[in-house]
Design an enzyme around this catalytic site. Structure first.
Site, PDB file in Angstrom:
ATOM      1  N   SER A 106       0.814  -1.205   0.000  1.00  0.00           N
ATOM      2  CA  SER A 106       0.000   0.000   0.000  1.00  0.00           C
ATOM      3  C   SER A 106       0.854   1.265   0.000  1.00  0.00           C
ATOM      4  O   SER A 106       1.578   1.537  -0.936  1.00  0.00           O
ATOM      5  CB  SER A 106      -0.951  -0.032   1.197  1.00  0.00           C
ATOM      6  OG  SER A 106      -1.902   1.002   1.136  1.00  0.00           O
ATOM      7  N   ASP A 245      -2.578   6.449  -3.552  1.00  0.00           N
ATOM      8  CA  ASP A 245      -1.388   5.827  -2.975  1.00  0.00           C
ATOM      9  C   ASP A 245      -0.920   4.689  -3.874  1.00  0.00           C
ATOM     10  O   ASP A 245      -1.463   4.465  -4.955  1.00  0.00           O
ATOM     11  CB  ASP A 245      -1.645   5.347  -1.541  1.00  0.00           C
ATOM     12  CG  ASP A 245      -2.634   4.194  -1.473  1.00  0.00           C
ATOM     13  OD1 ASP A 245      -3.429   4.026  -2.421  1.00  0.00           O
ATOM     14  OD2 ASP A 245      -2.625   3.455  -0.470  1.00  0.00           O
ATOM     15  N   ASP A 247      -1.141   1.519  -4.106  1.00  0.00           N
ATOM     16  CA  ASP A 247      -2.006   0.450  -4.622  1.00  0.00           C
ATOM     17  C   ASP A 247      -3.390   0.944  -4.982  1.00  0.00           C
ATOM     18  O   ASP A 247      -4.263   0.153  -5.333  1.00  0.00           O
ATOM     19  CB  ASP A 247      -2.083  -0.719  -3.639  1.00  0.00           C
ATOM     20  CG  ASP A 247      -2.888  -0.410  -2.395  1.00  0.00           C
ATOM     21  OD1 ASP A 247      -2.917   0.775  -1.978  1.00  0.00           O
ATOM     22  OD2 ASP A 247      -3.486  -1.335  -1.810  1.00  0.00           O
ATOM     23  N   ASP A 249      -5.953   2.412  -3.301  1.00  0.00           N
ATOM     24  CA  ASP A 249      -7.169   2.330  -2.497  1.00  0.00           C
ATOM     25  C   ASP A 249      -7.369   3.536  -1.588  1.00  0.00           C
ATOM     26  O   ASP A 249      -8.366   3.631  -0.881  1.00  0.00           O
ATOM     27  CB  ASP A 249      -7.230   1.027  -1.690  1.00  0.00           C
ATOM     28  CG  ASP A 249      -6.096   0.887  -0.671  1.00  0.00           C
ATOM     29  OD1 ASP A 249      -5.216   1.782  -0.613  1.00  0.00           O
ATOM     30  OD2 ASP A 249      -6.092  -0.119   0.062  1.00  0.00           O
TER      31      ASP A 249
END
Length: 452
Positions: A106, A245, A247, A249
């Site tokens: 993440s 960000d 990834d 999400d």
């Protein structure tokens, strides 16, 4: 059962150190495949999972290890390549597969990585299923016979499918023509997706953070470093900036002046727009970290609010339990259950944009009634688990802060679910008082960790 590897968002750690090593991830693939595997009694087809990854250089290694472990367990695999986490959740549902797996840490730096799982319904796996997978990690692998090994294939059109899904969540009667947007992809998994989504809906897009090289993910860019976006919005005289960000999400946005708006404010903008529309029901779920000003603003509009444990999986669990459609975190995880099953930075940005376009208002004016309380968050790094309830010095510092704030603020201490940190948060009406108590409590936590 104690959790040895899984945290609040799957398994995460430094690459090359357990649990993020090729051998353990191979075993993890086998364990997950064994738990998730099933054969359709009618067609005889075996379980199939999708694997996506962000742009970290270690993703190649971990993808290969997971692929081998799942195949050894007799599970078929579809490789998506670099894709956002919410895309994995969507494609798992759309393809009617047994599970989805995302390789990502993440918002963490490139030398971390992690593995997170989605169920067939496109939501994070329940705790008990993760525990079943963990239990198998302590047992030896037993490879299936050759005739029963899983097959692997790549999906070439995954990005296009997800782009069309994102666009479908924006009202068909609206467009983004006339808007100039700066989109920061954090050199992460949305680099080849987010700019196209907003461009195809009519916006003029200036893309930044869209040239990943394997090690620059989240580096001075994206939702965790919004100064770069703010400067770009002012430089390009854009209407808005969108920060994702690594990834994809999380979402942060900045207005035309470069001022930052976090997940609390953006969630409020979405819910304010939806109130009164057909299908609006229930209330909003936040977390212990959600700014008190948002709760108060929602209350003034007659919208119920509830706080879950920190972590988007717990936000979603409470949303499902209450049958509410909206929830999120200050960090930028925003969930619109009527659009998606998980937090999605691109989809959330489109919901904010739909509100602004519909009402013809800039972001600062549309959210003007939410004046965030001063809030200070300090992360204290630890080297071993800390029992805060038994730490006298910490307890006394917290009690003194609560007495001084006298109901006009909040104190929250919690261990991070993804990093070796104790998070100290103080919130209140007076910024100087908030900062003073945050520093005092953080110092008490540091003294505790230093004495261990």
């Amino acid at each position: 059962m104690s959790r040895k590897y899984f945290g609040t968002d799957g398994i995460r750690g430094r690459v090359g150190q357990r649990p993020i090593t090729p051998d353990l991830v191979l075993h993890l693939g086998f364990a997950a495949g064994t738990v998730l595997a099933r054969t359709n009694p009618i067609s005889g087809e075996r379980s199939c999972v999708v694997i996506g990854k962000d742009t970290r250089i270690s993703g190649y290694m971990l993808e290969s290890a997971l692929e081998a472990g799942l195949s050894a367990a007799g599970v078929d695999v579809v490789l998506l390549g670099p894709m956002p986490t919410p895309a994995v959740a969507y494609l798992t549902r759309a393809l009617r597969l047994q599970a989805g797996i995302m390789i990502s840490a993440s918002h963490n730096p490139y030398d971390d990585n992690g593995i997170k799982f989605f169920s067939a319904a496109g939501i994070k796996l329940p705790d008990n299923v993760e525990q079943d997978i963990e239990a198998l990690l302590d047992k030896p692998m037993v490879c299936r016979e050759s005739a029963h090994l899983g097959r692997v294939r790549r999906m070439d059109d995954a990005a296009g499918r997800y782009i069309e899904f994102c666009k479908s969540t924006f009202p068909s009667t609206l467009d983004l023509k006339g808007l100039k947007l700066v989109v920061d992809c954090a050199h992460g998994a949305t680099y080849h997706i987010a700019p196209l989504v907003f461009h195809e809906l009519g916006a003029e897009v200036v893309a930044i953070g869209n040239v990943p090289n394997g090690i620059n993910i989240n580096a001075k860019c994206g939702a965790t470093h919004t100064q770069t976006l703010s400067a770009a919005v002012v430089e390009h005289q854009a209407d808005l900036g969108i920060a994702l960000d690594g990834d994809g999400d999380r979402l942060m946005m900045v207005d035309r002046s470069g001022v930052l708006y976090d997940g609390d404010q953006l969630l409020y903008a979405i819910v304010k727009h939806r109130q009164g529309q057909a299908g609006f029901n229930g209330g909003v779920v936040g977390t212990a970290m959600t700014n008190l000003a948002v709760e108060n603003a929602l209350s003034r509009r007659g919208i119920p609010f509830a706080r879950s444990r920190v972590g988007d999986r717990y936000v979603l669990e409470m949303m499902i339990e209450k049958d509410w459609n909206w929830g999120g975190e200050s960090s930028g995880h925003i969930i619109c259950r009527d659009k998606h099953t998980t937090g999605d930075g691109i989809v959330s940005a489109l919901q904010v944009l739909a509100a602004l376009v519909t009402h013809g208002a800039p972001l600062d004016e549309y959210t003007a009634e939410v004046q965030l309380y001063p809030q200070r968050l300090i992360n204290v790094r630890t080297t071993a688990p800390v029992d805060l309830e038994k730490a006298r010095g910490v307890r006394e510092a917290v009690a003194a802060a609560q007495q001084d704030l006298d109901g006009s603020g909040r104190v929250l201490l919690r261990p991070s679910g993804t990093e070796p940190l104790i998070r100290v948060m103080v919130e209140g009406e007076d910024a100087a008082r908030v900062n003073r108590w945050a520093e005092t409590i953080a110092a008490a936590v540091r003294d505790l960790t230093a004495s261990r």
